[in-house]
Each structure stands twice: as structure tokens, then as C-alpha cells.
Design an enzyme around this catalytic site. Structure first.
Site, mmCIF file in Angstrom:
data_model
loop_
_atom_site.group_PDB
_atom_site.id
_atom_site.type_symbol
_atom_site.label_atom_id
_atom_site.label_comp_id
_atom_site.label_asym_id
_atom_site.label_seq_id
_atom_site.Cartn_x
_atom_site.Cartn_y
_atom_site.Cartn_z
ATOM 1 N N ARG A 195 127.255 40.091 33.055
ATOM 2 C CA ARG A 195 126.979 38.652 33.095
ATOM 3 C C ARG A 195 128.221 37.852 32.713
ATOM 4 O O ARG A 195 128.849 38.107 31.682
ATOM 5 C CB ARG A 195 125.848 38.299 32.117
ATOM 6 C CG ARG A 195 125.553 36.801 32.036
ATOM 7 C CD ARG A 195 124.454 36.534 31.047
ATOM 8 N NE ARG A 195 124.884 36.725 29.678
ATOM 9 C CZ ARG A 195 125.397 35.768 28.904
ATOM 10 N NH1 ARG A 195 125.598 34.554 29.388
ATOM 11 N NH2 ARG A 195 125.723 36.029 27.655
ATOM 12 N N HIS A 252 124.111 41.883 23.017
ATOM 13 C CA HIS A 252 123.943 40.437 23.190
ATOM 14 C C HIS A 252 123.008 40.055 24.324
ATOM 15 O O HIS A 252 122.234 39.120 24.188
ATOM 16 C CB HIS A 252 125.313 39.808 23.432
ATOM 17 C CG HIS A 252 125.312 38.330 23.550
ATOM 18 N ND1 HIS A 252 124.845 37.496 22.542
ATOM 19 C CD2 HIS A 252 125.713 37.508 24.550
ATOM 20 C CE1 HIS A 252 124.973 36.233 22.914
ATOM 21 N NE2 HIS A 252 125.478 36.207 24.127
ATOM 22 N N HIS A 291 128.394 41.329 23.128
ATOM 23 C CA HIS A 291 129.280 40.196 22.885
ATOM 24 C C HIS A 291 130.457 40.687 22.055
ATOM 25 O O HIS A 291 130.274 41.367 21.044
ATOM 26 C CB HIS A 291 128.539 39.077 22.148
ATOM 27 C CG HIS A 291 129.246 37.764 22.217
ATOM 28 N ND1 HIS A 291 130.404 37.509 21.523
ATOM 29 C CD2 HIS A 291 128.977 36.639 22.917
ATOM 30 C CE1 HIS A 291 130.808 36.285 21.777
ATOM 31 N NE2 HIS A 291 129.956 35.730 22.635
ATOM 32 N N ARG A 339 133.495 39.873 29.458
ATOM 33 C CA ARG A 339 133.062 40.388 28.164
ATOM 34 C C ARG A 339 133.079 41.917 28.081
ATOM 35 O O ARG A 339 133.347 42.470 27.015
ATOM 36 C CB ARG A 339 131.648 39.868 27.856
ATOM 37 C CG ARG A 339 131.632 38.399 27.483
ATOM 38 C CD ARG A 339 130.237 37.896 27.249
ATOM 39 N NE ARG A 339 130.269 36.508 26.783
ATOM 40 C CZ ARG A 339 129.189 35.774 26.601
ATOM 41 N NH1 ARG A 339 128.001 36.278 26.844
ATOM 42 N NH2 ARG A 339 129.288 34.529 26.180
ATOM 43 N N GLU A 364 135.334 29.542 29.566
ATOM 44 C CA GLU A 364 135.017 30.796 28.883
ATOM 45 C C GLU A 364 135.432 31.978 29.758
ATOM 46 O O GLU A 364 135.915 31.799 30.887
ATOM 47 C CB GLU A 364 133.522 30.849 28.546
ATOM 48 C CG GLU A 364 133.102 29.762 27.560
ATOM 49 C CD GLU A 364 131.639 29.833 27.187
ATOM 50 O OE1 GLU A 364 130.881 30.581 27.842
ATOM 51 O OE2 GLU A 364 131.233 29.147 26.234
#
Length: 543
Positions: free
Chosen positions: A379, A344, A237, A283, A115
Site C-alpha cells: 500500500r 500497520h 510501518h 514502506r 509521503e
């Protein structure tokens, strides 16, 4: 009737359930959940858990990736501690019966995906519904353990502390808790109290989180005198399904990890213009790129396309997303789907140490409600469930070193006093304030901010806090009122933190300070409660 317990756990997600199970053989546990036990953010986590499990991966690589994603604000000691305990916590889950997805190409091995921000495949998963697998596996264990008492449909009102009772020694003694079904507030007395209540993304108009993510733990800890940190870093997100009835259904980052491309309405790709890593950039970068393109074009959404992959591959790897998209008329195997960013994850929270211990004796915070130093300014994908597991383990070990018992019997905890309040006849006030709060937070304190927007937001949140405080003092508490009270307080903390950061870093982007300031050592934004009638009054401390 007052309830006494060795350990009170507030929250029923991965963090709370893990901690309860790690202590239950030796202590009495009372676990409260705002709704039914599984109805929290863990259930909806799709991607997986990041841990060093592959032969080509290393602890140092995971640490380096996390530090880079955190934009200079991660605590390296905390990152190393978390990564080092990853594999053993995965084994703990497997021992509990969790069936992670196997790798067809390597019989006997688990499938690892990649990811955003990760340099290796290290995300172990249960197809595309890892959170659901974790939640249901741990829930089954918790429900059958004789030392765990579950209180579903209960919401904590406030922590009970020695200071509030006029005692010289200030420590957490438990919590006042509203039984939503009986509509009465009960006293839960506890030797140790653990906040595992999740984040605060419902402070925004659009979010991938369930309705329970209202910042309750952060607000209660603040009112009890605990410091909070880095509240300005709210992760959006990049890809939630854009559909009027989808309620921002999250589209797992693993789709981009397996080759999915982000496209404009005309079919052109664009991520390569913003970052050399393209769709696999962290992100914050991907969300800002999408936000930029939507505003530039006046578009309602962008598109995510993985239809160039074999249909069987898509259905096998993303069965949950595939089926959910079909329900809304989109076939992942046939073409692109519309996506937009949504709030998110709360990267800030209650300041804790490596044991999950807060500023208040007898009080721990773990999971998304806590600020450990792991995430920094952003994060990295799939580090959140890892943090839940590792810090549940760490807190449980520290609690075992304490006396997990109630205060002496001479400590008198008064019952909840409703003698001077009445039932509200103006619930519309709560509904109106709830809508106003979430809308101005989205407009003024969202993906892109400015000094003027933050000033407007601060003015509005102070008015709301004043109204809510008056309302709270005159009417019986309800679930909606408690959530609104907590959300408004957390919104004030987010705004205060954002106003104090005069740079753009990670998830915080201010057009009046567009550059990252590396002329001084990067600092965390730490807010210290002060003695004031204003619920969000704070002294900002740089660390």
C-alpha cells in the site's frame, strides 16, 4: 428481541461512518462498534488522504505511483477508479465541516505534503492528526442523524446466511452480535450488511494499531464462504516510537516527507544504500532496510532525526507527534528519536468488486477489511483513507440499486442458543493462546520469512485452532474469545497465502525465494473456502 434494519454496518471508522451517512436519509441504519465509536484505526491515522488536488499533479501521476508501489499486483482499473473519485470525496469531507490544514504560503489553498512512493505533494491533511479529524467530524454527523442507530460496545459473532438456515438461496441476512455490556448475543436482521471492521494487525506482537484490529470481518466472511485474497501482504510501518510504554506509537511518514533522516546508533544515515529515493522509498523497502540494519548491528532500534529543521516548523507541522514524544522524554526539535517497524496495515482481505460487493449476496466489505485490488503487494502511503471514502461511496450507490429491506417474514432466524454451554473457568487459556499466537507470527511470519519459519507457524496455528474450536464449543462467548478465534483463523490464512507465494514481492519477503519472479504474469493469492472441519481449509487459486 431481534433487531431489524435496512442496512447493518459493522465498524465505525472512516469507511463505515461514510457509508452510513451516504445512505441514512433514505434507509434505516444500524451501526455497531466494538468499543466506543471512535476507538478504531481511523482515529490514529496521522498522515492524510492522497488525492490529486495540486496544479502540478495529475491523475496519471497518482495512478503510476500507486501501480509502482504495488509491485505489479495492483488492478489498474481499480486504481484508476479510486484516484478519479479522490477529489470529490475530499470535497464531501470539507462539506461535512472537516478543517484541513491551510497553506500559509498560498492563502486560500490547502497545504499538501508528500509521503513515501508519491512523486508529488498530494496528501491533504489536518496537521498530523488527519484520522482524528475525519473520525470526529463524521462521528458528530452520525450521532445526530435520526435514521442511524448506534450500538457501541457490541462485537459481531458471525454472519447469518441462508445456507446456515438451510434455505436454497444463500444470502447474508444479518449477524449475531454480542452486547458486551449486557453479555448477551442479539440477532440483527438486515437487508444489506456491510463489513467495515478494519484490518488484522493485532495478529502481530508489535503493531501501531489499536486493540480492535483483530480481523473480525475477514474471519466472519471466510466462515460464510467468501474468498479472501493476498493475505500474505502485511505492511509494517517503518517508524513507530521505540519505548516500553509507548505501545508502538506511530511516527507519521510525513516527517520523512518533510526531510527527516533515518540514522544508525552512531549517527550515520543508511537508506541511500538501499534505494535511490532514500527515506521516501515505499514502506516495504524502508521497513526491510531498518530490519536489516537492526539485525546486522544487534540494535534494538534505529533513529529518526528532523531536528535540522526550524523548531517552529516542527511544532507547527507535527504538534501531535511532538507533544507525544515529549511525554516520553524525546524532543523532536533537539535530536533524533528511537524508532522500530511495527505491523500497520492489512493489504489483503475479503475479495470484492468495484462496488464493494463480496461473493455473498447482501454482503459488502469496504475499507481495510476488503481486498479491492488497489494496493497490490504494498500500500502506498495515505491511499488507505482514500480507499475507505471512495468505496463507501461506491457501495452506497450499489446498495441504492438493491432492495435494502429484510427478507420476507417467513424467514425464521433462530435466537442464539446457549443451552449447551457454560461460563468458562479457564480464561487463562485464552490469554496464553493470544500471547503465543502473536509472538510466533512476529517471529516466523514477519518482515522477513523463510520456508522453515512458515512451516513452524503453520504447525502451531493448527494446534491453536483446534484448541480454540473446542473451547468455543463448550463455553459462552466473550469478547476476548471471539477476537482470539478470529485472529487465529486470519493467522492461518496469512500463513497459507505466504506459503503459496514462491517469490519475494512487495511486502512478502522470503529468504528461500529472494527474487521477484517476473517470468510469468504476477498473480494474486486467492483462497477459496472448502467444506472441511478445518477452519482454514482452502483451495489456493491464482489470478
Amino acid at each position: 428481541m431481534q433487531i431489524s434494519t435496512d442496512v447493518l454496518v459493522i465498524g465505525g471508522g472512516a469507511a463505515g461512518l461514510s457509508l452510513a451517512l451516504r445512505l441514512a436519509d433514505d434507509y434505516s441504519i444500524s451501526l455497531i462498534s466494538k468499543g466506543v465509536l471512535k476507538e478504531g484505526s481511523t482515529l490514529y491515522a496521522q498522515g492524510g488522504v492522497a488525492a490529486v488536488l495540486g496544479p502540478d499533479d495529475s491523475l496519471e501521476s497518482h495512478i503510476t505511483d500507486t501501480l509502482e508501489a504495488g509491485a505489479g499486483l495492483c488492478d489498474e482499473e481499480v486504481v484508476r477508479f479510486t484516484v478519479q473519485h479522490g477529489a470529490e470525496n475530499i470535497r464531501w469531507l470539507i462539506d461535512k465541516g472537516l478543517a484541513f490544514t491551510r497553506d500559509d504560503a498560498q492563502p486560500g489553498e490547502y497545504h499538501l505534503t508528500r509521503e513515501g512512493g508519491h512523486s508529488h505533494r498530494r496528501v491533504i491533511h489536518a496537521t498530523d492528526a488527519t484520522g482524528k479529524a475525519i473520525e470526529t467530524t463524521l462521528e458528530k454527523e452520525v450521532r445526530r442523524h435520526p435514521n442511524i442507530r448506534l450500538y457501541e460496545n457490541h462485537i459481531a459473532v458471525d454472519l447469518i446466511t441462508g445456507a446456515k438456515l438451510g434455505r436454497d438461496h444463500n444470502r447474508c441476512l444479518g449477524a449475531y452480535v454480542l452486547d458486551r455490556e449486557a453479555n448477551r448475543v442479539r440477532v440483527f436482521r438486515a437487508g444489506q450488511t456491510v463489513l467495515a471492521s478494519g484490518g488484522a494487525s493485532k495478529v502481530y506482537l508489535y503493531t501501531s494499531n489499536p486493540d480492535t484490529s483483530t480481523g473480525d470481518g475477514i474471519a466472519m466472511a471466510w466462515r460464510a464462504g467468501c474468498r479472501v485474497a493476498n493475505m500474505e501482504f502485511n505492511q509494517f510501518h517503518p517508524t513507530c516510537l521505540y519505548h516500553p510504554h509507548a505501545k508502538s506509537f506511530l511516527i507519521t511518514e510525513a516527517i520523512r516527507g518533510e526531510g527527516g533522516k533515518l540514522k544508525l546508533p552512531d549517527g550515520a544515515t543508511f537508506m541511500e544504500q538501499f534505494d535511490s529515493r532514500g527515506e521516501l522509498a515505499p514502506r516495504d523497502i524502508v521497513a526491510r532496510a531498518i530490519d536489516h540494519e537492526m539485525k546486522r548491528l544487534g540494535a534494538d532500534c534505529v533513529y529518526l532525526d528532523i531536528s535540522h529543521k526550524p523548531a517552529d516548523f516542527i511544532r507547527e507541522h507535527f504538534p501531535t507527534v511532538y507533544q507525544r514524544c515529549l511525554e516520553f522524554g524525546y524532543d523532536l526539535t533537539q535530536g533524533p528519536i528511537p524508532v522500530v517497524p511495527a505491523a500497520h496495515y492489512t493489504c489483503g482481505g475479503i475479495l470484492t468488486d468495484l462496488h464493494g460487493k463480496t461473493d455473498l449476496d447482501g454482503l459488502y466489505a469496504i475499507g481495510e477489511t476488503a481486498f479491492t485490488g488497489l494496493h497490490g503487494a504494498n500500500r502506498m502511503a495515505s491511499n488507505s483513507l482514500l480507499e475507505c471514502l471512495v468505496f463507501a461511496q461506491a457501495a452506497s450507490l450499489h446498495i441504492r440499486q438493491q432492495k435494502a429491506e429484510n427478507e420476507p417474514d417467513d424467514v425464521i432466524v433462530p435466537d442464539w442458543d446457549e443451552s449447551r454451554v457454560t461460563d468458562s473457568d479457564e480464561e487463562v487459556v485464552v490469554t496464553h493462546n493470544w500471547d503465543e499466537l502473536r509472538r510466533f507470527m512476529w517471529d516466523y511470519v514477519g518482515i522477513v520469512r523463510s520456508n522453515k519459519r512458515l512451516q513452524r507457524a503453520e504447525h502451531r496455528v493448527q494446534l491453536l485452532l483446534s484448541e480454540i474450536d473446542e473451547y468455543y464449543g463448550n463455553f459462552r462467548v466473550t469478547n476476548d474469545l471471539l477476537e482470539l478465534r478470529n485472529l487465529a483463523l486470519v493467522a492461518g490464512l496469512i500463513i497459507r497465502s505466504a506459503m503459496s507465494r514462491h517469490e519475494s514481492r512487495g511486502l512478502h519477503y522470503n529468504i528461500d525465494y529472494p527474487e521477484r519472479n517476473d517470468s510469468h504474469p504476477p498473480h494474486n493469492t486467492i483462497l477459496q473456502p472448502t467444506h472441511s472441519d478445518d477452519a482454514t481449509s482452502a483451495m489456493a487459486l491464482a489470478e
